[in-house]
Design a protein around this motif. Structure first.
Motif, PDB file in Angstrom:
ATOM      1  N   THR A 118     -22.983  28.642 -71.613  1.00 46.53           N
ATOM      2  CA  THR A 118     -24.218  28.767 -72.378  1.00 46.53           C
ATOM      3  C   THR A 118     -24.967  27.432 -72.368  1.00 46.53           C
ATOM      4  N   GLU A 119     -26.270  27.511 -72.538  1.00 50.20           N
ATOM      5  CA  GLU A 119     -27.109  26.312 -72.584  1.00 50.20           C
ATOM      6  C   GLU A 119     -26.766  25.472 -73.811  1.00 50.20           C
ATOM      7  N   ALA A 120     -26.665  24.164 -73.611  1.00 49.46           N
ATOM      8  CA  ALA A 120     -26.409  23.257 -74.734  1.00 49.46           C
ATOM      9  C   ALA A 120     -27.694  23.046 -75.526  1.00 49.46           C
ATOM     10  N   PRO A 121     -27.672  23.232 -76.837  1.00 54.90           N
ATOM     11  CA  PRO A 121     -28.868  22.973 -77.643  1.00 54.90           C
ATOM     12  C   PRO A 121     -29.304  21.516 -77.499  1.00 54.90           C
ATOM     13  N   SER A 122     -30.588  21.284 -77.528  1.00 52.40           N
ATOM     14  CA  SER A 122     -31.103  19.920 -77.377  1.00 52.40           C
ATOM     15  C   SER A 122     -30.559  18.994 -78.459  1.00 52.40           C
ATOM     16  N   ALA A 123     -30.285  19.538 -79.632  1.00 56.56           N
ATOM     17  CA  ALA A 123     -29.759  18.711 -80.721  1.00 56.56           C
ATOM     18  C   ALA A 123     -28.370  18.166 -80.404  1.00 56.56           C
TER      19      ALA A 123
END
Length: 327
Positions: A118-123
């Protein structure tokens, strides 16, 4: 004496010699013995002395061929490691973590093979990273795994002979088929391959006193390759990727720089006890050499040139060797 043919070697109980006792050699010996062949492993290094023992080792196609053929090896190896993770004796664990990226257009083909990427959140991203992907993948404690795999292969009746071969011709009359799982020595023994070169890797083994469980990799770190791989009782910190460097000595400044990069990404590493420094030479090639080779006294199958992904591609490679023999 007539030269053995590949059809002869494909028969049940053929005499097959695997050269090399690293992760590719042991995995291949396992699959060939499982297929009913009489297997002998000839090696000049014991499993725990090979470059495989230096590996971090996390399932990831690092410095290896990017192709549909390689993707099949990746899928097969992933499936086997996920199966092995069900047995704690193997040293294989499934662990979660992010692969950080220096730009938004990096190759993510590996993530299509892993079911839960899954894509890593920018935070979650450090300022020096542009993007990232989370995934759960196998992490292998190599000292445990190589010892377990070695024992499994021995239990299948595979014979191990410590011997430094100078030529494939040394095996004439001794084997119906030879499998070259020799890493950097593959080109030397075939005599027809000038494309293999080392990629020097230096790592640090730390005590896992913080109890870290999640891994982190950042190949495009602006100051150099960086990865933090927690295993059962230790943490592997790396790394380097210097091509055509045969130096096996630990470089103190390199170690200091690696630890500084890693601590910047994972502050909990500060103060961890340094258990060991290691250096290994990854056997790199533009493409993996996984094919039949003609022109020798006996049939030969090459299985080398995996770069930094020998562990990652090991079971898929071993299965393909068996297929080459049977085709």
């Amino acid at each position: 004496m007539p030269t053995a043919s590949l059809s002869d070697a494909a028969q049940p109980s053929a005499r097959i010699t695997v050269i090399g006792a690293g992760v590719i050699g042991l995995s291949t010996a396992h699959e060939l013995a499982s297929a009913g062949h009489q297997v002998t492993v000839i090696h000049d290094q014991d499993p725990l002395e090979t470059v495989s023992a230096v590996a971090a080792a996390i399932w990831f196609p690092y410095h290896s061929e990017n192709s549909q053929a390689a993707d099949l090896l990746l899928r097969r190896s992933l499936a086997r490691f996920e199966q092995l993770a069900e047995n704690p004796e193997t040293g294989v664990d499934l662990r979660y973590g992010p692969n950080l990226e220096g730009s938004a257009d990096e190759d993510r083909s590996w993530a299509q093979i892993v079911t839960n990427a899954t894509e890593a959140p920018s935070a979650d991203l450090p300022q020096i990273a542009a993007a990232g992907m989370y995934a759960t993948v196998p992490v292998i404690t190599m000292s445990t795994y190589l010892s377990w795999l070695h024992a499994q292969v021995q239990a299948q009746g595979v014979q191990f002979i410590k011997r430094n071969l100078q030529s494939l011709n040394d095996l004439e009359g001794e084997a119906d088929l030879v499998v070259l799982a020799t890493g950097l020595r593959g080109a030397e023994l075939t005599g027809d391959d000038q494309s293999v070169y080392p990629i020097r890797g230096q790592v640090i083994r730390l005590a896992n006193s913080p109890g870290l469980a999640n891994w982190l990799c950042y190949d495009e770190h602006p100051h150099g390759v960086s990865y933090i791989i927690p295993r059962r009782t230790d943490i592997i910190v790396g790394g380097t990727d210097v091509a055509n460097d045969y130096n096996l000595e630990v470089d103190a400044q390199t170690a200091e720089d690696m630890l500084s990069r890693a601590t910047g990404l994972v502050p909990q590493l500060a103060g961890c006890e340094v258990l060991e420094h290691k250096v290994g030479l990854r056997p790199a090639r533009e493409t993996i050499r996984l094919e039949r080779i003609d022109g020798h006294a006996m049939p030969v199958i090459a299985a080398y040139g995996h770069g930094g992904a020998g562990v990652t591609l090991s079971w898929g490679t071993a299965q393909h060797v068996v297929e080459l023999l049977q085709s």
